[in-house]
Motif scaffolding. Sequence first.
Motif, PDB file in Angstrom:
ATOM      1  N   LEU A 167       0.831  -1.205   0.000  1.00 35.54           N
ATOM      2  CA  LEU A 167       0.000   0.000   0.000  1.00 35.54           C
ATOM      3  C   LEU A 167       0.868   1.259   0.000  1.00 35.54           C
ATOM      4  CD1 LEU A 167      -2.800   1.242   0.013  1.00 35.54           C
ATOM      5  CD2 LEU A 167      -2.790   1.089   2.508  1.00 35.54           C
ATOM      6  N   GLU A 168       1.918   1.254   0.806  1.00 36.87           N
ATOM      7  CA  GLU A 168       2.812   2.421   0.834  1.00 36.87           C
ATOM      8  C   GLU A 168       3.449   2.642  -0.536  1.00 36.87           C
ATOM      9  OE1 GLU A 168       5.513   1.525   4.008  1.00 36.87           O
ATOM     10  OE2 GLU A 168       3.986   1.898   5.549  1.00 36.87           O
ATOM     11  N   ASP A 169       3.925   1.551  -1.159  1.00 36.55           N
ATOM     12  CA  ASP A 169       4.536   1.674  -2.495  1.00 36.55           C
ATOM     13  C   ASP A 169       3.503   2.128  -3.522  1.00 36.55           C
ATOM     14  OD1 ASP A 169       6.917   0.839  -1.402  1.00 36.55           O
ATOM     15  OD2 ASP A 169       6.752  -1.226  -2.143  1.00 36.55           O
ATOM     16  N   ALA A 170       2.306   1.551  -3.442  1.00 36.77           N
ATOM     17  CA  ALA A 170       1.249   1.906  -4.398  1.00 36.77           C
ATOM     18  C   ALA A 170       0.816   3.354  -4.201  1.00 36.77           C
ATOM     19  CB  ALA A 170       0.060   0.958  -4.231  1.00 36.77           C
ATOM     20  N   MET A 171       0.742   3.801  -2.958  1.00 38.84           N
ATOM     21  CA  MET A 171       0.354   5.192  -2.679  1.00 38.84           C
ATOM     22  C   MET A 171       1.343   6.165  -3.300  1.00 38.84           C
ATOM     23  SD  MET A 171      -2.351   5.664  -0.370  1.00 38.84           S
ATOM     24  CE  MET A 171      -1.896   7.056   0.610  1.00 38.84           C
ATOM     25  N   SER A 172       2.610   5.782  -3.371  1.00 38.58           N
ATOM     26  CA  SER A 172       3.617   6.686  -3.931  1.00 38.58           C
ATOM     27  C   SER A 172       3.421   6.883  -5.442  1.00 38.58           C
ATOM     28  CB  SER A 172       5.023   6.175  -3.636  1.00 38.58           C
ATOM     29  OG  SER A 172       5.291   4.987  -4.342  1.00 38.58           O
ATOM     30  N   THR A 173       2.656   5.980  -6.066  1.00 36.55           N
ATOM     31  CA  THR A 173       2.409   6.119  -7.506  1.00 36.55           C
ATOM     32  C   THR A 173       1.193   6.998  -7.801  1.00 36.55           C
ATOM     33  OG1 THR A 173       0.977   4.175  -7.699  1.00 36.55           O
ATOM     34  CG2 THR A 173       3.360   3.799  -7.898  1.00 36.55           C
ATOM     35  N   LEU A 174       0.420   7.329  -6.759  1.00 36.19           N
ATOM     36  CA  LEU A 174      -0.774   8.165  -6.960  1.00 36.19           C
ATOM     37  C   LEU A 174      -0.366   9.625  -7.167  1.00 36.19           C
ATOM     38  CD1 LEU A 174      -3.125   6.865  -4.092  1.00 36.19           C
ATOM     39  CD2 LEU A 174      -3.384   6.442  -6.542  1.00 36.19           C
ATOM     40  N   PRO A 175      -1.151  10.333  -7.944  1.00 40.84           N
ATOM     41  CA  PRO A 175      -0.919  11.779  -8.029  1.00 40.84           C
ATOM     42  C   PRO A 175      -1.047  12.389  -6.632  1.00 40.84           C
ATOM     43  CG  PRO A 175      -2.471  11.069  -9.713  1.00 40.84           C
ATOM     44  CD  PRO A 175      -2.228   9.890  -8.802  1.00 40.84           C
ATOM     45  N   GLU A 176      -0.352  13.481  -6.423  1.00 43.71           N
ATOM     46  CA  GLU A 176      -0.274  14.103  -5.107  1.00 43.71           C
ATOM     47  C   GLU A 176      -1.639  14.383  -4.471  1.00 43.71           C
ATOM     48  OE1 GLU A 176       1.482  18.259  -3.630  1.00 43.71           O
ATOM     49  OE2 GLU A 176       2.929  17.023  -4.725  1.00 43.71           O
ATOM     50  N   ALA A 177      -2.575  14.932  -5.225  1.00 47.91           N
ATOM     51  CA  ALA A 177      -3.895  15.266  -4.677  1.00 47.91           C
ATOM     52  C   ALA A 177      -4.624  14.017  -4.208  1.00 47.91           C
ATOM     53  CB  ALA A 177      -4.728  16.016  -5.725  1.00 47.91           C
ATOM     54  N   LEU A 178      -4.549  12.931  -4.996  1.00 50.95           N
ATOM     55  CA  LEU A 178      -5.195  11.674  -4.591  1.00 50.95           C
ATOM     56  C   LEU A 178      -4.503  11.091  -3.359  1.00 50.95           C
ATOM     57  CD1 LEU A 178      -5.864   9.861  -8.007  1.00 50.95           C
ATOM     58  CD2 LEU A 178      -7.411  11.318  -6.703  1.00 50.95           C
ATOM     59  N   ARG A 179      -3.158  11.110  -3.359  1.00 53.49           N
ATOM     60  CA  ARG A 179      -2.381  10.558  -2.239  1.00 53.49           C
ATOM     61  C   ARG A 179      -2.738  11.296  -0.937  1.00 53.49           C
ATOM     62  NH1 ARG A 179       2.673  10.447  -4.293  1.00 53.49           N
ATOM     63  NH2 ARG A 179       2.967  12.635  -3.798  1.00 53.49           N
ATOM     64  N   ASP A 180      -2.793  12.624  -0.978  1.00 58.16           N
ATOM     65  CA  ASP A 180      -3.126  13.400   0.223  1.00 58.16           C
ATOM     66  C   ASP A 180      -4.528  13.069   0.719  1.00 58.16           C
ATOM     67  OD1 ASP A 180      -0.670  14.567  -0.085  1.00 58.16           O
ATOM     68  OD2 ASP A 180      -1.429  16.498  -0.820  1.00 58.16           O
ATOM     69  N   THR A 181      -5.475  12.939  -0.215  1.00 59.62           N
ATOM     70  CA  THR A 181      -6.859  12.643   0.153  1.00 59.62           C
ATOM     71  C   THR A 181      -6.960  11.261   0.795  1.00 59.62           C
ATOM     72  OG1 THR A 181      -7.604  14.033  -1.671  1.00 59.62           O
ATOM     73  CG2 THR A 181      -9.216  12.506  -0.732  1.00 59.62           C
ATOM     74  N   VAL A 182      -6.323  10.263   0.168  1.00 55.88           N
ATOM     75  CA  VAL A 182      -6.359   8.899   0.706  1.00 55.88           C
ATOM     76  C   VAL A 182      -5.695   8.855   2.077  1.00 55.88           C
ATOM     77  CG1 VAL A 182      -5.517   6.535   0.376  1.00 55.88           C
ATOM     78  CG2 VAL A 182      -6.519   7.769  -1.542  1.00 55.88           C
ATOM     79  N   ALA A 183      -4.586   9.541   2.234  1.00 58.47           N
ATOM     80  CA  ALA A 183      -3.879   9.538   3.514  1.00 58.47           C
ATOM     81  C   ALA A 183      -4.781  10.068   4.626  1.00 58.47           C
ATOM     82  CB  ALA A 183      -2.605  10.366   3.412  1.00 58.47           C
TER      83      ALA A 183
END
Length: 176
Positions: free
Chosen positions: A119-135
């Motif tokens: 999940l951590e590795d996959a999250m790093s592939t998300l665009p920044e806005a999506l990554r921040d929202t998911v976090a």
Amino acid sequence: MEASDERLAMAAAAGDDAAFAALLARHYDRVFRLAFRLTGRAAEAEDLTQDVALALPAKLRGFRGDARFTTWLYRVVVNAASDRRRRSASRSRAALGWGEVERARRSEATEAAAAQTWLEDAMSTLPEALRDTVALVLDDLTHREAAEVLGVSEGTVSWRISEAKKHLKALKEAEA
């Protein structure tokens, strides 16, 4: 004239400490030899002999004198050895069961750690806005609270979560 084993046993059963001491001194080595033959190991025979010696005052209350004292004492030692083997087998089974539980627990922990790493590795592939929202949502914020933190609408947070799920699902399917 020396008192018979049976007479000493009856006196010991009635609370005569001297009779008990004499009886124990007379038969301690005999109990140990039998315990050794039953267990096959000196250390275990010593433990078994001590167990019998400790239990003997209470057991003597049940001695009726129907049989020779030595025959009765042998039965006490054989029963104690059987009880000891049963307890040892039960502990072994319990330890084996706990071993299985521990292996399962470690396996689950390893799987959880692998999932977390993925999940951590996959999250790093998300665009920044999506990554921040998911976090934020993974950190137990509601969509409304995440929207307030990000300065966007609640609908935007919901859309971003949906997009992130699609992206992560595609990554997972590509790995399979």
